[in-house]
Write an enzyme that holds these catalytic residues in place. Structure first.
Site, mmCIF file in Angstrom:
data_model
loop_
_atom_site.group_PDB
_atom_site.id
_atom_site.type_symbol
_atom_site.label_atom_id
_atom_site.label_comp_id
_atom_site.label_asym_id
_atom_site.label_seq_id
_atom_site.Cartn_x
_atom_site.Cartn_y
_atom_site.Cartn_z
ATOM 1 N N ARG A 107 -41.730 14.633 39.246
ATOM 2 C CA ARG A 107 -41.730 13.166 39.277
ATOM 3 C C ARG A 107 -43.110 12.768 38.791
ATOM 4 N NH1 ARG A 107 -39.648 9.175 43.996
ATOM 5 N NH2 ARG A 107 -37.742 9.672 42.841
ATOM 6 N N HIS A 134 -34.645 7.609 35.173
ATOM 7 C CA HIS A 134 -34.343 8.327 36.423
ATOM 8 C C HIS A 134 -32.931 8.935 36.290
ATOM 9 C CE1 HIS A 134 -34.654 9.606 40.431
ATOM 10 N NE2 HIS A 134 -34.662 8.476 41.095
ATOM 11 N N GLN A 137 -30.777 10.230 39.353
ATOM 12 C CA GLN A 137 -30.207 9.137 40.140
ATOM 13 C C GLN A 137 -28.913 8.634 39.504
ATOM 14 O OE1 GLN A 137 -31.366 7.587 43.095
ATOM 15 N NE2 GLN A 137 -29.282 6.811 42.953
ATOM 16 N N ASP A 225 -31.805 -3.035 42.095
ATOM 17 C CA ASP A 225 -32.941 -2.141 42.395
ATOM 18 C C ASP A 225 -34.116 -3.029 42.809
ATOM 19 O OD1 ASP A 225 -34.567 0.088 42.650
ATOM 20 O OD2 ASP A 225 -34.757 0.481 40.502
ATOM 21 N N CYS A 266 -30.145 2.466 44.194
ATOM 22 C CA CYS A 266 -30.678 3.835 44.270
ATOM 23 C C CYS A 266 -31.462 4.069 45.547
ATOM 24 C CB CYS A 266 -31.548 4.113 43.049
ATOM 25 S SG CYS A 266 -33.009 3.071 42.934
ATOM 26 N N ARG A 294 -26.806 12.676 45.404
ATOM 27 C CA ARG A 294 -27.961 13.285 44.737
ATOM 28 C C ARG A 294 -27.915 14.798 44.919
ATOM 29 N NH1 ARG A 294 -32.525 10.103 43.827
ATOM 30 N NH2 ARG A 294 -33.278 11.989 42.825
HETATM 31 N N1 CP Z 1 -33.704 6.952 44.756
HETATM 32 C C1 CP Z 1 -34.774 7.752 44.805
HETATM 33 O O1 CP Z 1 -35.106 8.458 43.866
HETATM 34 O O2 CP Z 1 -35.440 7.727 46.001
HETATM 35 P P1 CP Z 1 -36.818 8.423 46.356
HETATM 36 O O3 CP Z 1 -37.904 7.663 45.651
HETATM 37 O O4 CP Z 1 -36.917 8.308 47.849
HETATM 38 O O5 CP Z 1 -36.799 9.854 45.898
HETATM 39 N N1 NVA Z 2 -37.216 1.568 40.187
HETATM 40 C C1 NVA Z 2 -37.643 2.246 41.382
HETATM 41 C C2 NVA Z 2 -36.743 3.395 41.691
HETATM 42 C C3 NVA Z 2 -37.112 4.160 42.936
HETATM 43 C C4 NVA Z 2 -36.238 5.347 43.166
HETATM 44 C C5 NVA Z 2 -39.070 2.728 41.211
HETATM 45 O O1 NVA Z 2 -39.380 3.268 40.145
HETATM 46 O O2 NVA Z 2 -39.878 2.539 42.119
#
Ligand code: CP
Ligand code: NVA
Length: 308
Positions: A107, A134, A137, A225, A266, A294
């Site tokens: 990440r 992502h 997701q 989101d 998500c 997931r």
């Molecule tokens: N939806 C998602 O990726 O959540 P986290 O940021 O908790 O991993």
């Molecule tokens: N759009 C959000 C998704 C989190 C899983 C972010 O990037 O913070």
């Protein structure tokens, strides 16, 4: 050996195969305890590192449990604890890490970091969220949608709010798998033009508009989101909230979607900002199924990456 970087890198049969593998593995585990290993152990002898430059709940837990269930070894490292922050290049880090472990999920703050890491790594690399996409997701989202409504290629999804990273992967999912996507967002928060140009090349049924009411008309699924993603500066909070308030998914907006439309998010959600409690806690909401899925979809992604 293959990476899993973005949905647009795959063909429809490849993504369909991962989705059906995920569904059958999920079914096979129906009566298993969460920590119980799968009957087969395709990742036995493999070690996978999870590297996080940003916080995570779902991505960390779901990858850790999924890898264990497949018989693999897994450990998590924070990017901040690595030498990355002290000037070692991303590419050199990838070369080093490739000598130790069999696969990496990262990440990263910047999409370029992911691409540089994957370019230098000699092991499979999986995108666990960047500022741009992502994909893990959205694979879980598609599985959840199909469990409830059938083949995504026959469905209409409405994305309401910021044209952000998850939205980017939704565009790619619809571009590869088919289906219709309506994106309602303020003019200045539209998805990056590259996503839209790609969608056009793919002849994908993707339309961007400013009206949330127009976007949800006839939609089988409404997706929201957060209004401030992890990569957005905190100073933008007030401005973004003011821009996005008209895009709240509430009971009145859901009533304009198709009858029985799903609500998806998500997570983490900011209750009564992008979505009201009434929608989030309703029978139409499948947000916790998305979170569970997931695990199942990422297991299929891992198997793809390791050629299993
Ligand atoms: N939806 C998602 O990726 O959540 P986290 O940021 O908790 O991993
Ligand atoms: N759009 C959000 C998704 C989190 C899983 C972010 O990037 O913070």
């Amino acid at each position: 050996m293959s990476h899993f970087l973005d949905l647009k890198d795959f063909t429809k049969p490849q993504l369909r195969k991962m989705l059906s593998e995920a569904a059958s593995r999920k079914k096979a585990r129906a009566k298993f305890a969460k920590g119980e290993p799968d009957k087969d152990q395709p990742l036995k002898g493999k070690a996978i590192a999870l590297i996080f430059e940003r916080p995570s709940t779902r991505t960390r837990f779901s990858f850790e449990m999924g890898i264990r269930q497949l018989g693999g070894e897994v450990f998590t490292v924070s990017g901040a604890e690595m030498q990355l922050g002290r000037g070692e290049t991303v590419a050199d880090t990838a070369r080093v890490v490739s000598r130790y472990v069999d696969g990496v999920m990262i990440r990263s703050k910047a999409h370029e970091t992911l691409m540089e890491f994957a370019g230098a790594a000699t092991i499979p690399v999986i995108n666990g969220l960047t500022n741009e996409t992502h994909p893990c997701q959205v694979m879980a989202d598609v599985l959840t949608l199909e469990e409830n409504k059938g083949d995504v290629s026959k469905l209409k999804t409405a994305w309401i709010g910021d044209g952000n990273n998850v939205c980017g992967s939704w565009i790619e999912a619809v571009g590869v798998l088919g289906g219709a996507l309506r994106i309602a967002t303020p003019q200045i928060l539209r998805p990056h033009p590259e996503f839209l140009q790609w969608a056009e090349q793919m002849k994908a049924d993707v339309q961007v508009m400013t009206s949330a009411v127009e976007a949800v008309a006839g939609a089988d699924c409404v997706v929201a989101d957060t209004w401030l993603s992890m990569h957005d500066p905190e100073e933008e909070k007030t401005r973004r909230h003011n821009l996005l308030r008209p895009y709240q998914v509430n009971e009145a907006l859901m009533a304009r979607a198709a009858k029985g439309a799903l609500f998806m998010h998500c997570l983490p959600a900011h209750r009564n900002e992008e979505v009201t409690d009434g929608v989030f806690d309703s029978a139409q909401s499948v947000v916790f199924d998305e979170a569970e899925n997931r695990v199942h979809t990422q297991k299929a992604i891992l198997l793809h990456c390791f050629g299993k």
